[in-house]
Motif scaffolding. Structure first.
Motif, PDB file in Angstrom:
ATOM      1  N   ARG A   7      28.877  -2.602  25.469  1.00  0.00           N
ATOM      2  CA  ARG A   7      28.831  -3.875  26.170  1.00  0.00           C
ATOM      3  C   ARG A   7      29.524  -3.734  27.520  1.00  0.00           C
ATOM      4  NH1 ARG A   7      32.321  -8.083  26.149  1.00  0.00           N
ATOM      5  NH2 ARG A   7      33.473  -7.255  24.383  1.00  0.00           N
ATOM      6  N   THR A  34      23.600 -14.079  12.517  1.00  0.00           N
ATOM      7  CA  THR A  34      24.319 -13.416  13.596  1.00  0.00           C
ATOM      8  C   THR A  34      23.418 -12.423  14.308  1.00  0.00           C
ATOM      9  OG1 THR A  34      26.413 -13.622  12.396  1.00  0.00           O
ATOM     10  CG2 THR A  34      26.331 -12.023  14.191  1.00  0.00           C
ATOM     11  N   ASP A  36      23.249  -9.387  16.990  1.00  0.00           N
ATOM     12  CA  ASP A  36      24.014  -8.348  17.673  1.00  0.00           C
ATOM     13  C   ASP A  36      23.141  -7.803  18.801  1.00  0.00           C
ATOM     14  OD1 ASP A  36      25.407  -6.166  18.570  1.00  0.00           O
ATOM     15  OD2 ASP A  36      25.557  -5.174  16.623  1.00  0.00           O
ATOM     16  N   ARG A 385      24.964 -17.195  15.794  1.00  0.00           N
ATOM     17  CA  ARG A 385      26.005 -16.539  16.573  1.00  0.00           C
ATOM     18  C   ARG A 385      25.433 -15.336  17.305  1.00  0.00           C
ATOM     19  NH1 ARG A 385      30.752 -16.526  11.886  1.00  0.00           N
ATOM     20  NH2 ARG A 385      31.088 -18.800  11.858  1.00  0.00           N
ATOM     21  N   TYR A 386      25.677 -15.275  18.597  1.00  0.00           N
ATOM     22  CA  TYR A 386      25.280 -14.129  19.418  1.00  0.00           C
ATOM     23  C   TYR A 386      26.519 -13.336  19.770  1.00  0.00           C
ATOM     24  CZ  TYR A 386      20.656 -16.223  20.339  1.00  0.00           C
ATOM     25  OH  TYR A 386      19.392 -16.741  20.228  1.00  0.00           O
ATOM     26  N   THR A 387      26.451 -12.024  19.593  1.00  0.00           N
ATOM     27  CA  THR A 387      27.529 -11.139  20.026  1.00  0.00           C
ATOM     28  C   THR A 387      26.950 -10.078  20.954  1.00  0.00           C
ATOM     29  OG1 THR A 387      27.246  -9.617  18.150  1.00  0.00           O
ATOM     30  CG2 THR A 387      28.758 -11.486  17.842  1.00  0.00           C
ATOM     31  N   GLY A 388      27.818  -9.494  21.774  1.00  0.00           N
ATOM     32  CA  GLY A 388      27.383  -8.428  22.675  1.00  0.00           C
ATOM     33  C   GLY A 388      26.353  -8.878  23.691  1.00  0.00           C
ATOM     34  N   ALA A 430      30.255 -13.461  23.491  1.00  0.00           N
ATOM     35  CA  ALA A 430      29.673 -14.169  22.356  1.00  0.00           C
ATOM     36  C   ALA A 430      29.523 -15.665  22.633  1.00  0.00           C
ATOM     37  CB  ALA A 430      30.527 -13.961  21.122  1.00  0.00           C
ATOM     38  N   THR A 432      28.119 -19.328  20.139  1.00  0.00           N
ATOM     39  CA  THR A 432      27.590 -19.860  18.888  1.00  0.00           C
ATOM     40  C   THR A 432      26.720 -21.062  19.207  1.00  0.00           C
ATOM     41  OG1 THR A 432      29.459 -19.115  17.543  1.00  0.00           O
ATOM     42  CG2 THR A 432      28.131 -20.912  16.664  1.00  0.00           C
TER      43      THR A 432
END
Length: 450
Positions: A7, A34, A36, A385-388, A430, A432
């Motif tokens: 990232r 979620t 990624d 949820r979004y990460t990265g 991130a 949400t």
């Protein structure tokens, strides 16, 4: 296989949040998915976009535009119900059904879809017509051999010999579409497969199109797999029906069954999915798409229509558009948003009863998620949820989030409903996105842009 990237996102302070359409009041969270965004790989195939029958017998309606917009990849048919109660080859009604198949194939070819040619429908075994004889009755295979050779000759004459044609030798042979023993069915499959492969080298054979899911405890499946392996007639594509089912779990079970026998195949197809009623609504449709994407299985929506009734077998793309008027319904928009996805497939961890398909496209600077709920899911708020989140999706420390709802209705829907269109602060790469999922039959699309 997912490809991970580091990232590279700096997270500045957000100065302003602009809410264009306010979201609904929050409900108690019942599930979480979620995403990624550092794990991605593979371009779109739209492999879950398909149906059995669903067009008029002359292949003219619903409009080609409605089909092209959802990037249909699989069309399956055999002329079922045409000429009933005495239709099909076994009743002297071959020509009418073959003429339909040519029109259906032309429609599939014009929109880039594979065509699954269903022998049982051509024969007349469609669950509605009279079937005075079945292939191999009394140990006599002459009529069946003549039948298969006629299809082969007519397919050659029509140019239907390429890899875009799948030779589906029978439908749901474990129930009333096959009126004899499994051993007689297996002998038919052996003879039919050998005839097709001898006449058309490279022909793509699909089967058994079983009415139910593969399972190591199912004696029918075990007998079938042992037989096709021993007789060197393993189909190229193994197919079954989820009505209901879970394609991802079913494909995993099949993989173990094949591995234990040393059987290799080129693909799998859930060539009927979604039982008419609750499952052929936007939410469950999007859930099935996600599960088919997970197992890299092709999919074709089931079609529960009857000739002369509404909806008809020869209408609605498998209940995606309105009967007769042929206008998009909520579930058509699910497939439209699925078709809008571009770039790279992105890893999403499913919730307990919700799942989705996510793509990210750095060139277009957007990410589209199509989200659904299986029948029986819990109702309430679902967190996405979004990460990265990559730097190219972020503008001034925030990302724009468009949430659309594809409503459950058996009526015309001109466009998805905009639930919210707002900017969310990106913190630690991130965000949400809460979704108040008040109707489990609805589906949602979430589009991220800078």
């Amino acid at each position: 296989m997912w490809r991970r990237v580091g990232r590279l996102l700096a997270v500045p302070v957000l100065l302003m949040v602009v809410v264009v359409v306010p979201a609904s009041p929050a409900l108690a969270a019942v599930d979480t998915m979620t995403v990624d965004m550092t794990a991605y790989g593979g371009t779109p195939t739209y492999r879950a976009s398909g149906f059995i029958y669903g067009t008029s017998t002359n292949g003219a309606s619903p409009s080609q535009s409605l089909q092209s917009q959802i990037k249909v990849k699989v069309m399956r048919a055999g002329g079922s119900q045409i000429g009933c109660p005495n239709g099909g080859y076994v009743n002297g009604g071959y020509t009418a059904r073959w003429n339909f198949l040519k029109a259906y194939y032309a429609r599939a070819r014009s929109t880039g879809a594979a065509f699954s040619l269903l022998f049982s429908g051509v024969w007349g075994a469609d669950g509605v017509c009279n079937v005075p004889r079945w292939p191999g009755d009394g140990g006599n295979w002459t009529e069946y051999t003549t039948f298969v050779n006629r299809i082969i000759a007519d397919a050659r004459a029509a140019g239907m010999t390429g890899s875009d044609v799948r030779w589906d030798l029978w439908n749901e042979p474990n129930i009333f579409f096959w009126g004899r023993t499994q051993s007689q069915y297996l002998e038919m499959i052996r003879r039919g497969t050998q005839l097709v492969r001898a006449a058309i080298p490279g022909a793509v054979i699909e089967g058994p199109s079983y009415a139910g899911v593969p399972s190591p405890s199912n004696s029918w499946w075990n007998t079938y797999l042992d037989y096709v392996r021993a007789n060197n007639v393993v189909p190229n594509i193994i197919s079954w029906h989820d009505l209901p089912g879970d394609p991802a779990a079913d494909a995993a079970a099949l993989s173990g069954m094949l591995s234990s026998r040393g059987i290799s195949i080129s693909g799998t197809s859930v060539n009927e999915y979604g039982a008419f009623g609750d499952e052929q609504q936007p939410g469950p449709s999007a859930w099935y798409i996600a599960r088919l994407e997970r197992c890299n299985c092709d999919g074709a929506r089931a079609n529960w229509g009857m000739v002369g009734q509404t909806p008809s077998l020869y209408d609605t793309f498998g209940w995606l558009v309105t009967a007769n008027a042929n206008q998009p319904m909520g579930q058509w928009w699910v497939y439209k948003r699925y078709a809008d996805q571009s770039g790279q497939r992105t890893k999403i961890t499913a919730g307990s009863s919700h799942d989705g398909t996510v793509f990210q496209d750095s060139s277009a600077r957007r990410s589209i998620a199509v989200l659904g709920a299986r029948v029986g899911a819990s109702q309430g708020a679902v967190d996405l949820r979004y990460t990265g989140i990559p730097s190219w999706l972020v503008g001034n420390g925030s990302v724009n989030v468009l949430v659309e709802r594809m409503p459950s209705t058996n009526a015309y829907v001109s466009a998805p409903t905009v639930v919210s269109n707002s900017r969310l602060t990106v913190s630690g790469g991130a965000i949400t996105v809460p979704i108040n999922w008040t109707n489990l039959k609805d589906a949602y699309a979430v589009t991220l842009t800078p």
